[in-house]
Scaffold this motif. Sequence first.
Motif, PDB file in Angstrom:
ATOM      1  N   PRO A   1      65.992 -49.784  39.931  1.00 58.79           N
ATOM      2  CA  PRO A   1      64.539 -49.590  39.800  1.00 58.79           C
ATOM      3  C   PRO A   1      63.758 -50.070  41.018  1.00 58.79           C
ATOM      4  O   PRO A   1      62.707 -49.495  41.346  1.00 58.79           O
ATOM      5  CB  PRO A   1      64.189 -50.404  38.548  1.00 58.79           C
ATOM      6  N   ARG A   2      64.258 -51.095  41.692  1.00 63.67           N
ATOM      7  CA  ARG A   2      63.556 -51.613  42.872  1.00 63.67           C
ATOM      8  C   ARG A   2      63.585 -50.620  44.034  1.00 63.67           C
ATOM      9  O   ARG A   2      62.740 -50.682  44.922  1.00 63.67           O
ATOM     10  CB  ARG A   2      64.205 -52.928  43.311  1.00 63.67           C
ATOM     11  N   LEU A   3      64.551 -49.725  44.013  1.00 57.11           N
ATOM     12  CA  LEU A   3      64.686 -48.751  45.092  1.00 57.11           C
ATOM     13  C   LEU A   3      63.768 -47.547  44.909  1.00 57.11           C
ATOM     14  O   LEU A   3      63.565 -46.773  45.844  1.00 57.11           O
ATOM     15  CB  LEU A   3      66.141 -48.258  45.189  1.00 57.11           C
ATOM     16  N   PHE A   4      63.214 -47.376  43.693  1.00 54.21           N
ATOM     17  CA  PHE A   4      62.388 -46.203  43.408  1.00 54.21           C
ATOM     18  C   PHE A   4      61.061 -46.602  42.746  1.00 54.21           C
ATOM     19  O   PHE A   4      60.753 -46.168  41.636  1.00 54.21           O
ATOM     20  CB  PHE A   4      63.150 -45.236  42.491  1.00 54.21           C
ATOM     21  N   PRO A   5      60.248 -47.434  43.393  1.00 50.08           N
ATOM     22  CA  PRO A   5      58.965 -47.831  42.793  1.00 50.08           C
ATOM     23  C   PRO A   5      57.939 -46.703  42.906  1.00 50.08           C
ATOM     24  O   PRO A   5      58.020 -45.850  43.799  1.00 50.08           O
ATOM     25  CB  PRO A   5      58.552 -49.031  43.651  1.00 50.08           C
ATOM     26  N   VAL A   6      56.982 -46.713  42.001  1.00 51.49           N
ATOM     27  CA  VAL A   6      55.858 -45.780  42.103  1.00 51.49           C
ATOM     28  C   VAL A   6      54.825 -46.415  43.029  1.00 51.49           C
ATOM     29  O   VAL A   6      54.339 -47.517  42.751  1.00 51.49           O
ATOM     30  CB  VAL A   6      55.234 -45.507  40.718  1.00 51.49           C
ATOM     31  N   PRO A   7      54.469 -45.782  44.149  1.00 54.47           N
ATOM     32  CA  PRO A   7      53.511 -46.357  45.095  1.00 54.47           C
ATOM     33  C   PRO A   7      52.174 -46.689  44.435  1.00 54.47           C
ATOM     34  O   PRO A   7      51.722 -45.984  43.526  1.00 54.47           O
ATOM     35  CB  PRO A   7      53.350 -45.259  46.148  1.00 54.47           C
ATOM     36  N   ASP A   8      51.550 -47.764  44.888  1.00 50.40           N
ATOM     37  CA  ASP A   8      50.278 -48.205  44.308  1.00 50.40           C
ATOM     38  C   ASP A   8      49.171 -47.172  44.469  1.00 50.40           C
ATOM     39  O   ASP A   8      48.249 -47.102  43.648  1.00 50.40           O
ATOM     40  CB  ASP A   8      49.844 -49.537  44.952  1.00 50.40           C
ATOM     41  N   ASP A   9      49.238 -46.376  45.528  1.00 50.37           N
ATOM     42  CA  ASP A   9      48.157 -45.437  45.793  1.00 50.37           C
ATOM     43  C   ASP A   9      48.298 -44.110  45.038  1.00 50.37           C
ATOM     44  O   ASP A   9      47.469 -43.215  45.184  1.00 50.37           O
ATOM     45  CB  ASP A   9      48.052 -45.149  47.298  1.00 50.37           C
ATOM     46  N   LEU A  10      49.352 -43.993  44.220  1.00 51.78           N
ATOM     47  CA  LEU A  10      49.551 -42.768  43.451  1.00 51.78           C
ATOM     48  C   LEU A  10      49.116 -42.962  42.000  1.00 51.78           C
ATOM     49  O   LEU A  10      49.427 -43.962  41.384  1.00 51.78           O
ATOM     50  CB  LEU A  10      51.019 -42.344  43.479  1.00 51.78           C
ATOM     51  N   ASP A  11      48.369 -41.982  41.501  1.00 53.93           N
ATOM     52  CA  ASP A  11      47.919 -42.017  40.113  1.00 53.93           C
ATOM     53  C   ASP A  11      49.068 -41.513  39.229  1.00 53.93           C
ATOM     54  O   ASP A  11      49.563 -40.402  39.397  1.00 53.93           O
ATOM     55  CB  ASP A  11      46.688 -41.136  39.921  1.00 53.93           C
ATOM     56  N   LEU A  12      49.486 -42.345  38.305  1.00 51.67           N
ATOM     57  CA  LEU A  12      50.678 -42.043  37.482  1.00 51.67           C
ATOM     58  C   LEU A  12      50.490 -40.785  36.649  1.00 51.67           C
ATOM     59  O   LEU A  12      51.388 -39.934  36.576  1.00 51.67           O
ATOM     60  CB  LEU A  12      50.993 -43.241  36.579  1.00 51.67           C
ATOM     61  N   ARG A  13      49.319 -40.632  36.042  1.00 52.09           N
ATOM     62  CA  ARG A  13      49.097 -39.468  35.177  1.00 52.09           C
ATOM     63  C   ARG A  13      49.048 -38.166  35.975  1.00 52.09           C
ATOM     64  O   ARG A  13      49.584 -37.130  35.557  1.00 52.09           O
ATOM     65  CB  ARG A  13      47.817 -39.664  34.371  1.00 52.09           C
ATOM     66  N   LYS A  14      48.431 -38.218  37.136  1.00 51.22           N
ATOM     67  CA  LYS A  14      48.386 -37.020  37.987  1.00 51.22           C
ATOM     68  C   LYS A  14      49.780 -36.681  38.512  1.00 51.22           C
ATOM     69  O   LYS A  14      50.155 -35.514  38.620  1.00 51.22           O
ATOM     70  CB  LYS A  14      47.430 -37.251  39.165  1.00 51.22           C
ATOM     71  N   LEU A  15      50.542 -37.734  38.800  1.00 49.91           N
ATOM     72  CA  LEU A  15      51.897 -37.541  39.291  1.00 49.91           C
ATOM     73  C   LEU A  15      52.764 -36.875  38.235  1.00 49.91           C
ATOM     74  O   LEU A  15      53.579 -35.998  38.533  1.00 49.91           O
ATOM     75  CB  LEU A  15      52.488 -38.889  39.703  1.00 49.91           C
ATOM     76  N   ALA A  16      52.574 -37.287  36.986  1.00 49.47           N
ATOM     77  CA  ALA A  16      53.381 -36.732  35.891  1.00 49.47           C
ATOM     78  C   ALA A  16      53.074 -35.251  35.654  1.00 49.47           C
ATOM     79  O   ALA A  16      53.929 -34.495  35.202  1.00 49.47           O
ATOM     80  CB  ALA A  16      53.126 -37.526  34.615  1.00 49.47           C
ATOM     81  N   LYS A  17      51.856 -34.846  35.963  1.00 47.24           N
ATOM     82  CA  LYS A  17      51.444 -33.445  35.737  1.00 47.24           C
ATOM     83  C   LYS A  17      51.743 -32.554  36.933  1.00 47.24           C
ATOM     84  O   LYS A  17      51.637 -31.330  36.835  1.00 47.24           O
ATOM     85  CB  LYS A  17      49.947 -33.399  35.420  1.00 47.24           C
ATOM     86  N   SER A  18      52.061 -33.161  38.071  1.00 46.33           N
ATOM     87  CA  SER A  18      52.284 -32.362  39.290  1.00 46.33           C
ATOM     88  C   SER A  18      53.669 -31.727  39.305  1.00 46.33           C
ATOM     89  O   SER A  18      54.538 -32.096  38.548  1.00 46.33           O
ATOM     90  CB  SER A  18      52.116 -33.244  40.514  1.00 46.33           C
TER      91      SER A  18
END
Length: 235
Positions: A218-235
Amino acid sequence: SNKYWGWGLEDDEFYIRMKEAGVVIERPAGIRSGSKGSFLHNHSKERKRDHDKCYNQENMTRPRDRQTGLSTTVYSVRSKRQLVVDGAPVTFLDIHLECDISVTPWCNCTGTPPKYQSPGHHDGLTQPSTDGFDQWWSKQKQLKKRIQETCKMLGPSFGNKIKENELKKWFMYDPRHEILYCRNAKVATTTWLTHFLRLSTLSESEKKNTTDVHKRIPRLFPVPDDLDLRKLAKS
């Protein structure tokens, strides 16, 4: 390990356990594994468990099993037989092993695609064109229905009460392959983390020697702080 059903593979995992424990393993000269060089195997064609390899358990059970073992074994004794062999008393036990179909849906060699056949793509919870696993599939439908009912009861605003940073720690993101994954305990998490291990930029040696995927990957694949999680999930 309780993840091996059908014929073979369990000895490979047992070998890894012994190596990790520092047990010295010795083999007689001239005896090898595989179809050549090993002891003669007399298998009955009528007993499928003597030769069937169920689903893709070769890949599913490749990681070191740290979930199951003697403490999780569930069984019942069907019968006991007392015999005497060359004057020595012998007890034969007929043991029935219970299968946790949520952990190993391939345990009865039905209900999952054949080893080298792709399951294909399935939308929603439409029954795939494979043999059996009605019991497992029915359970998945019940779980999905329960989730839908719970979400309907709590309302759409429930998710907004959870802070973005709290959500992100459960997610993994691979931008190179555009994969967003939410870790959900006891739902094939180890298998998914093993896939991410193969996708990682670690060297082959590091991948081979990685034992605790739950801590390292999990440490190798973090979600960047500047990315919106909900928008990312819909993209």
